[in-house]
Design a protein around this motif. Sequence first.
Motif, PDB file in Angstrom:
ATOM      1  N   VAL A  32      14.403  -4.003  33.079  1.00 31.33           N
ATOM      2  CA  VAL A  32      14.285  -5.097  34.034  1.00 31.33           C
ATOM      3  C   VAL A  32      14.353  -6.423  33.296  1.00 31.33           C
ATOM      4  CG1 VAL A  32      12.943  -3.815  35.755  1.00 31.33           C
ATOM      5  CG2 VAL A  32      11.753  -5.038  33.918  1.00 31.33           C
ATOM      6  N   MET A  33      14.620  -7.471  34.065  1.00 31.30           N
ATOM      7  CA  MET A  33      14.671  -8.808  33.491  1.00 31.30           C
ATOM      8  C   MET A  33      13.886  -9.761  34.375  1.00 31.30           C
ATOM      9  SD  MET A  33      18.534 -10.048  34.426  1.00 31.30           S
ATOM     10  CE  MET A  33      18.757 -11.111  35.862  1.00 31.30           C
ATOM     11  N   GLY A  38      13.916 -21.666  37.800  1.00 34.99           N
ATOM     12  CA  GLY A  38      14.657 -22.713  38.487  1.00 34.99           C
ATOM     13  C   GLY A  38      15.807 -22.226  39.336  1.00 34.99           C
ATOM     14  N   LEU A  39      16.003 -20.921  39.426  1.00 40.52           N
ATOM     15  CA  LEU A  39      17.118 -20.383  40.210  1.00 40.52           C
ATOM     16  C   LEU A  39      16.831 -20.483  41.709  1.00 40.52           C
ATOM     17  CD1 LEU A  39      17.890 -17.205  38.084  1.00 40.52           C
ATOM     18  CD2 LEU A  39      19.205 -19.320  38.160  1.00 40.52           C
ATOM     19  N   ARG A  40      17.899 -20.605  42.491  1.00 44.95           N
ATOM     20  CA  ARG A  40      17.748 -20.699  43.951  1.00 44.95           C
ATOM     21  C   ARG A  40      17.273 -19.381  44.555  1.00 44.95           C
ATOM     22  NH1 ARG A  40      23.121 -22.375  46.618  1.00 44.95           N
ATOM     23  NH2 ARG A  40      21.828 -22.068  48.471  1.00 44.95           N
ATOM     24  N   PHE A  41      17.836 -18.261  44.072  1.00 45.21           N
ATOM     25  CA  PHE A  41      17.472 -16.962  44.619  1.00 45.21           C
ATOM     26  C   PHE A  41      16.499 -16.259  43.683  1.00 45.21           C
ATOM     27  CE2 PHE A  41      18.201 -12.345  44.958  1.00 45.21           C
ATOM     28  CZ  PHE A  41      17.804 -12.168  46.283  1.00 45.21           C
ATOM     29  N   ALA A  42      15.402 -15.771  44.241  1.00 44.20           N
ATOM     30  CA  ALA A  42      14.402 -14.997  43.501  1.00 44.20           C
ATOM     31  C   ALA A  42      13.959 -15.670  42.209  1.00 44.20           C
ATOM     32  CB  ALA A  42      14.919 -13.578  43.223  1.00 44.20           C
ATOM     33  N   PRO A  43      13.538 -16.942  42.262  1.00 43.58           N
ATOM     34  CA  PRO A  43      13.090 -17.614  41.040  1.00 43.58           C
ATOM     35  C   PRO A  43      11.853 -16.939  40.449  1.00 43.58           C
ATOM     36  CG  PRO A  43      12.468 -18.889  42.981  1.00 43.58           C
ATOM     37  CD  PRO A  43      13.355 -17.793  43.463  1.00 43.58           C
ATOM     38  N   GLY A  44      11.911 -16.673  39.152  1.00 41.56           N
ATOM     39  CA  GLY A  44      10.783 -16.073  38.459  1.00 41.56           C
ATOM     40  C   GLY A  44      10.523 -14.616  38.768  1.00 41.56           C
ATOM     41  N   ALA A  45      11.382 -13.999  39.540  1.00 39.87           N
ATOM     42  CA  ALA A  45      11.153 -12.602  39.931  1.00 39.87           C
ATOM     43  C   ALA A  45      11.594 -11.649  38.829  1.00 39.87           C
ATOM     44  CB  ALA A  45      11.887 -12.279  41.221  1.00 39.87           C
ATOM     45  N   THR A  46      10.964 -10.479  38.790  1.00 41.09           N
ATOM     46  CA  THR A  46      11.391  -9.395  37.925  1.00 41.09           C
ATOM     47  C   THR A  46      12.368  -8.524  38.709  1.00 41.09           C
ATOM     48  OG1 THR A  46       9.334  -9.384  36.658  1.00 41.09           O
ATOM     49  CG2 THR A  46      10.644  -7.370  36.625  1.00 41.09           C
ATOM     50  N   VAL A  47      13.581  -8.373  38.202  1.00 46.06           N
ATOM     51  CA  VAL A  47      14.642  -7.666  38.923  1.00 46.06           C
ATOM     52  C   VAL A  47      15.402  -6.780  37.949  1.00 46.06           C
ATOM     53  CG1 VAL A  47      14.904  -9.546  40.618  1.00 46.06           C
ATOM     54  CG2 VAL A  47      16.314  -9.522  38.554  1.00 46.06           C
ATOM     55  N   GLU A  87      26.307  -9.239  30.737  1.00 50.96           N
ATOM     56  CA  GLU A  87      26.157 -10.693  30.680  1.00 50.96           C
ATOM     57  C   GLU A  87      24.695 -11.114  30.613  1.00 50.96           C
ATOM     58  OE1 GLU A  87      30.169 -11.878  33.278  1.00 50.96           O
ATOM     59  OE2 GLU A  87      28.179 -12.002  34.186  1.00 50.96           O
ATOM     60  N   GLU A  88      23.852 -10.481  31.423  1.00 49.25           N
ATOM     61  CA  GLU A  88      22.471 -10.925  31.560  1.00 49.25           C
ATOM     62  C   GLU A  88      21.537 -10.321  30.528  1.00 49.25           C
ATOM     63  OE1 GLU A  88      22.469 -11.685  36.409  1.00 49.25           O
ATOM     64  OE2 GLU A  88      21.750  -9.784  35.599  1.00 49.25           O
ATOM     65  N   CYS A  89      21.773  -9.055  30.190  1.00 47.45           N
ATOM     66  CA  CYS A  89      20.832  -8.344  29.319  1.00 47.45           C
ATOM     67  C   CYS A  89      21.430  -7.891  27.998  1.00 47.45           C
ATOM     68  CB  CYS A  89      20.257  -7.134  30.053  1.00 47.45           C
ATOM     69  SG  CYS A  89      19.289  -7.582  31.513  1.00 47.45           S
ATOM     70  N   GLY A 168      19.877 -17.814  30.400  1.00 47.15           N
ATOM     71  CA  GLY A 168      20.240 -18.605  31.563  1.00 47.15           C
ATOM     72  C   GLY A 168      19.559 -18.053  32.794  1.00 47.15           C
ATOM     73  N   GLU A 169      20.226 -17.100  33.441  1.00 44.73           N
ATOM     74  CA  GLU A 169      19.592 -16.437  34.582  1.00 44.73           C
ATOM     75  C   GLU A 169      18.395 -15.616  34.128  1.00 44.73           C
ATOM     76  OE1 GLU A 169      21.856 -14.426  37.582  1.00 44.73           O
ATOM     77  OE2 GLU A 169      23.675 -15.539  37.059  1.00 44.73           O
ATOM     78  N   ALA A 170      18.536 -14.934  33.009  1.00 43.68           N
ATOM     79  CA  ALA A 170      17.459 -14.082  32.496  1.00 43.68           C
ATOM     80  C   ALA A 170      16.726 -14.791  31.368  1.00 43.68           C
ATOM     81  CB  ALA A 170      18.025 -12.753  31.997  1.00 43.68           C
ATOM     82  N   VAL A 171      15.408 -14.913  31.507  1.00 42.40           N
ATOM     83  CA  VAL A 171      14.597 -15.538  30.457  1.00 42.40           C
ATOM     84  C   VAL A 171      13.711 -14.523  29.749  1.00 42.40           C
ATOM     85  CG1 VAL A 171      14.622 -17.797  31.557  1.00 42.40           C
ATOM     86  CG2 VAL A 171      12.824 -16.175  32.148  1.00 42.40           C
ATOM     87  N   GLY A 172      13.776 -13.278  30.175  1.00 42.57           N
ATOM     88  CA  GLY A 172      13.027 -12.210  29.534  1.00 42.57           C
ATOM     89  C   GLY A 172      13.584 -10.872  29.962  1.00 42.57           C
TER      90      GLY A 172
END
Length: 265
Positions: A32-33, A38-47, A87-89, A168-172
Amino acid sequence: MPETALRSPVPPHPAATLILLRDGPDGLEVLVMERHAGLRFAPGATVFPGGRLEPADHDPPWRARWPDGEPPADLAHRVAAVRECAEECGILLAGNSLPPSSLAGLRRSLAAGEGFAAALAHAGTGPALERMAVLARWVTPEMLSRRFDTLFFLAPAPDGQEPLCDGGEAVGVLWASPRRLLAEEAAGRRRLIFATRMTLLRLADCADMAAAMACAAEVPAGPHGGLPPPILPRLVETATGPVFRIPAGCGFSPLETAAEYVRLG
């Protein structure tokens, strides 16, 4: 009649998500990430890693990468899911083992905006699309202005690759058991959107990767081998208050969740 009642639902964007699996010391783990706040959709969410389909995900050359027979109707979704995860992970579900230098080069190419097919060619690899299995098709409820029609895929994680978030989109990014992620949400330490939470509940009773992959074998195909039936949560008023209800027989439970506990974005 209120103006909002006259509006038709916004058409959902086709999207795809990849749930990578591995067997950890205490059983099944998923990748998961954490999304940027600051994202418009699901900010700060674990997805799970994923996102919208792009036009290039439909390009005809992807069909030639299917190893045997006619490619499935969800081929473009598979390409998108693998691309988004890379791209994200920083993990590529590849058809062959990638040396660290090739994987690092692929990450640099994607970060620089190179097309997915070209980046794969430069890395000397291709996506293992046939290793993926559909777990579900979730559609965002109709009252929202930002909607997605998302296929959730399961796949065993490739050996020898460590996740590296894009910043960017993923911070963790992390590996964790479904039970741990659910417990952290219950303790207020993690934010889960509804489809992610329901997926973790579905996988929480799976002892290992093989058991999780078996869940995907139970998913029915759509008419003529097309996409599986959608799971569209609907807001329903009940005697005890509003709930989000999902279709019976969809393979997920509970079928009703109190609206106050549902995060949609």
